[in-house]
Design a protein around this motif. Structure first.
Motif, PDB file in Angstrom:
ATOM      1  N   MET A  77       0.838  -1.204   0.000  1.00  0.00           N
ATOM      2  CA  MET A  77       0.000   0.000   0.000  1.00  0.00           C
ATOM      3  C   MET A  77       0.872   1.253   0.000  1.00  0.00           C
ATOM      4  N   ALA A  78       1.966   1.226   0.759  1.00  0.00           N
ATOM      5  CA  ALA A  78       2.895   2.352   0.729  1.00  0.00           C
ATOM      6  C   ALA A  78       3.475   2.516  -0.669  1.00  0.00           C
ATOM      7  N   LEU A  79       3.813   1.404  -1.297  1.00  0.00           N
ATOM      8  CA  LEU A  79       4.364   1.438  -2.647  1.00  0.00           C
ATOM      9  C   LEU A  79       3.354   2.009  -3.631  1.00  0.00           C
ATOM     10  N   ALA A  80       2.101   1.602  -3.508  1.00  0.00           N
ATOM     11  CA  ALA A  80       1.059   2.117  -4.403  1.00  0.00           C
ATOM     12  C   ALA A  80       0.877   3.620  -4.235  1.00  0.00           C
ATOM     13  N   SER A  81       0.907   4.068  -2.987  1.00  0.00           N
ATOM     14  CA  SER A  81       0.719   5.513  -2.748  1.00  0.00           C
ATOM     15  C   SER A  81       1.864   6.316  -3.339  1.00  0.00           C
ATOM     16  N   ALA A  82       3.088   5.804  -3.217  1.00  0.00           N
ATOM     17  CA  ALA A  82       4.248   6.509  -3.762  1.00  0.00           C
ATOM     18  C   ALA A  82       4.212   6.511  -5.288  1.00  0.00           C
ATOM     19  N   LEU A  83       3.809   5.392  -5.876  1.00  0.00           N
ATOM     20  CA  LEU A  83       3.703   5.333  -7.337  1.00  0.00           C
ATOM     21  C   LEU A  83       2.660   6.317  -7.839  1.00  0.00           C
ATOM     22  N   ALA A  84       1.497   6.353  -7.181  1.00  0.00           N
ATOM     23  CA  ALA A  84       0.441   7.275  -7.599  1.00  0.00           C
ATOM     24  C   ALA A  84       0.912   8.727  -7.527  1.00  0.00           C
ATOM     25  N   PHE A  85       1.661   9.055  -6.478  1.00  0.00           N
ATOM     26  CA  PHE A  85       2.142  10.430  -6.313  1.00  0.00           C
ATOM     27  C   PHE A  85       3.184  10.786  -7.368  1.00  0.00           C
ATOM     28  N   GLU A  86       4.160   9.923  -7.565  1.00  0.00           N
ATOM     29  CA  GLU A  86       5.268  10.235  -8.472  1.00  0.00           C
ATOM     30  C   GLU A  86       4.854  10.162  -9.941  1.00  0.00           C
ATOM     31  N   ALA A  87       3.933   9.274 -10.275  1.00  0.00           N
ATOM     32  CA  ALA A  87       3.522   9.129 -11.672  1.00  0.00           C
ATOM     33  C   ALA A  87       2.858  10.398 -12.197  1.00  0.00           C
ATOM     34  N   THR A 213       9.951   1.869   8.497  1.00  0.00           N
ATOM     35  CA  THR A 213       9.781   3.117   7.743  1.00  0.00           C
ATOM     36  C   THR A 213       8.577   3.036   6.833  1.00  0.00           C
ATOM     37  N   VAL A 214       8.416   1.907   6.171  1.00  0.00           N
ATOM     38  CA  VAL A 214       7.310   1.734   5.229  1.00  0.00           C
ATOM     39  C   VAL A 214       5.972   1.751   5.963  1.00  0.00           C
ATOM     40  N   ARG A 215       5.908   1.069   7.101  1.00  0.00           N
ATOM     41  CA  ARG A 215       4.660   1.067   7.876  1.00  0.00           C
ATOM     42  C   ARG A 215       4.354   2.456   8.427  1.00  0.00           C
ATOM     43  N   LYS A 216       5.385   3.198   8.803  1.00  0.00           N
ATOM     44  CA  LYS A 216       5.185   4.567   9.287  1.00  0.00           C
ATOM     45  C   LYS A 216       4.608   5.438   8.182  1.00  0.00           C
ATOM     46  N   ALA A 217       5.065   5.223   6.953  1.00  0.00           N
ATOM     47  CA  ALA A 217       4.544   6.005   5.828  1.00  0.00           C
ATOM     48  C   ALA A 217       3.051   5.757   5.636  1.00  0.00           C
ATOM     49  N   CYS A 218       2.607   4.530   5.860  1.00  0.00           N
ATOM     50  CA  CYS A 218       1.171   4.237   5.776  1.00  0.00           C
ATOM     51  C   CYS A 218       0.407   4.924   6.903  1.00  0.00           C
ATOM     52  N   LEU A 219       0.990   4.896   8.102  1.00  0.00           N
ATOM     53  CA  LEU A 219       0.320   5.474   9.269  1.00  0.00           C
ATOM     54  C   LEU A 219       0.115   6.976   9.106  1.00  0.00           C
ATOM     55  N   VAL A 220       1.149   7.692   8.705  1.00  0.00           N
ATOM     56  CA  VAL A 220       1.032   9.153   8.623  1.00  0.00           C
ATOM     57  C   VAL A 220       0.167   9.581   7.444  1.00  0.00           C
ATOM     58  N   GLN A 221      -0.022   8.706   6.459  1.00  0.00           N
ATOM     59  CA  GLN A 221      -0.897   9.032   5.333  1.00  0.00           C
ATOM     60  C   GLN A 221      -2.316   8.486   5.530  1.00  0.00           C
ATOM     61  N   SER A 222      -2.537   7.847   6.689  1.00  0.00           N
ATOM     62  CA  SER A 222      -3.845   7.254   7.020  1.00  0.00           C
ATOM     63  C   SER A 222      -4.288   6.236   5.964  1.00  0.00           C
ATOM     64  N   LEU A 223      -3.329   5.456   5.492  1.00  0.00           N
ATOM     65  CA  LEU A 223      -3.651   4.425   4.507  1.00  0.00           C
ATOM     66  C   LEU A 223      -4.152   3.174   5.216  1.00  0.00           C
ATOM     67  N   PRO A 224      -5.329   2.679   4.872  1.00  0.00           N
ATOM     68  CA  PRO A 224      -5.795   1.429   5.479  1.00  0.00           C
ATOM     69  C   PRO A 224      -4.962   0.262   4.966  1.00  0.00           C
TER      70      PRO A 224
END
Length: 365
Positions: A77-87, A213-224
């Protein structure tokens, strides 16, 4: 104020991979041309009556499609969020694939939820693919084989240039320890490559990032996120290693074990790549005019190179790479280094190896 450091880290990791994908895409597609309007340029060049040569303008190659393989867990999920942002900032199309292994009750519903979340990130295309998991090689290997087969098919179906996988530095450390436990050589200690598969289809941007680090990125972005219960099931070897083995090592040896194992993976990969290259050249030099392996020339090779040549020869004869273990290669090696008139060897894939007249003959029976 910029993003949280964890979010910045995952985005930077993905951005670097996307830049590589774009560079490779540009080199692969080149620069095409077409006419501004219909016409035959050859006729125009020939001075055909009433014809005018029209200026040519470059054809813009289609943007590469990058898919993220997403289970709904924190890493993907963290990877998907980063891809969506950078793309959005790069000339890249971004989509997502989730694989339903049908191993748990309600897995279809969870796959549908992942599709909904990826679609909400403006990824397109997004799809869920259901697979049947067999039994060959054990449950973990069978699930992995089914998953990669589905991802390969999805890449072909959508014309994707790359599929991103969410493996972290912790996953790399676990892979190195599993390889060490199998005792299967330096290639196993090299862990997962940053790029693998046909034409480097699979990329792993997070191999230098830890799971925290990856799990923290999900937490601060409120990613389920969804925590797969199989990841905590002691019935699975990797799960026991994750929750018992690695913590015990860190307790005994101190912090930094994960980083050290990941560093070992990279150093081992460099060495293994060099030895594989040497073995590829040697494989040609040790064959006679009939294409058979010369035992005297094989004996003269360093053991690490010779065993690689033998492994390659057995696989080329039809043995499945996943079923060919170090002990098989050692038995073939003894036909060179410990020859006492042994009988022919039966190897995986109905492959037979025997020594005959100073030559090593490897054939599928």
């Amino acid at each position: 104020m910029g993003p949280h450091p964890a979010v910045a880290a995952i985005r930077l990791a993905v951005r670097r991979v996307l830049h590589d994908v774009l560079t490779e895409h540009t080199l692969r597609t080149g620069q095409g041309f077409h006419l501004d309007r219909p016409g035959n340029p050859r006729l125009a060049e020939a001075g055909g009556a009433g014809r005018t040569a029209f200026p040519e303008r470059p054809v813009v190659p289609p943007r590469p499609l990058v898919l993220v393989a997403c289970s709904g867990g924190a890493d993907s999920m963290a990877l998907a969020s980063a891809l969506a942002f950078e793309a959005r900032k790069l000339d890249v199309r971004a989509g997502g694939i989730t694989v339903d292994h049908n191993l748990q009750t309600g897995s279809g519903l969870r796959a549908a939820e992942v599709v909904t979340r990826l679609t909400a990130m403006d990824l397109d295309p997004v799809e869920a693919v259901a697979v049947h998991v067999g039994r060959e090689g054990g449950p973990e290997a069978a699930a992995r084989d089914a998953r990669y087969a589905a991802l390969d098919a999805a890449a072909e179906r959508h014309g994707a240039a790359t599929i991103l996988l969410g493996h972290t530095r912790d996953d790399q450390a676990e892979t190195v320890l599993l390889g060490l436990a199998r005792g299967s050589g330096i290639r196993s200690l090299s862990g997962m490559a940053a790029a693998s598969g046909p034409a480097g289809r699979y990329r792993r941007p997070f191999l230098q990032l830890d799971r925290q680090t990856v799990r923290k990125a999900c937490l601060v972005q409120s990613l389920p996120v969804w925590d797969d219960p199989h990841n905590a099931d002691p019935a699975y070897t990797r799960s026991r290693l994750r929750h018992e083995g690695l913590p015990a090592l860190e307790k005994a040896l101190g912090k930094g074990v994960v980083e050290a194992l990941a560093r070992t993976a990279q150093l081992s990969r460099d060495d293994a790549d060099a030895l594989d290259g040497w073995a590829a050249e040697a494989a040609r030099a040790v064959r006679d005019d009939d294409g058979e392996l010369d035992c005297a020339k094989l004996w003269a090779l360093p053991p690490a190179v010779r065993r690689r040549v033998l492994r390659r020869a057995v696989i080329e004869a039809g043995a499945p790479a996943g079923s060919l273990f170090a002990r098989h290669v050692e038995e073939v090696d003894r036909l060179i280094t410990g020859w006492r008139g042994q009988r022919a060897l039966n190897l995986p894939g109905r492959v037979e190896a025997r020594r005959q007249g100073g030559r090593l003959v490897i054939r599928q029976s």
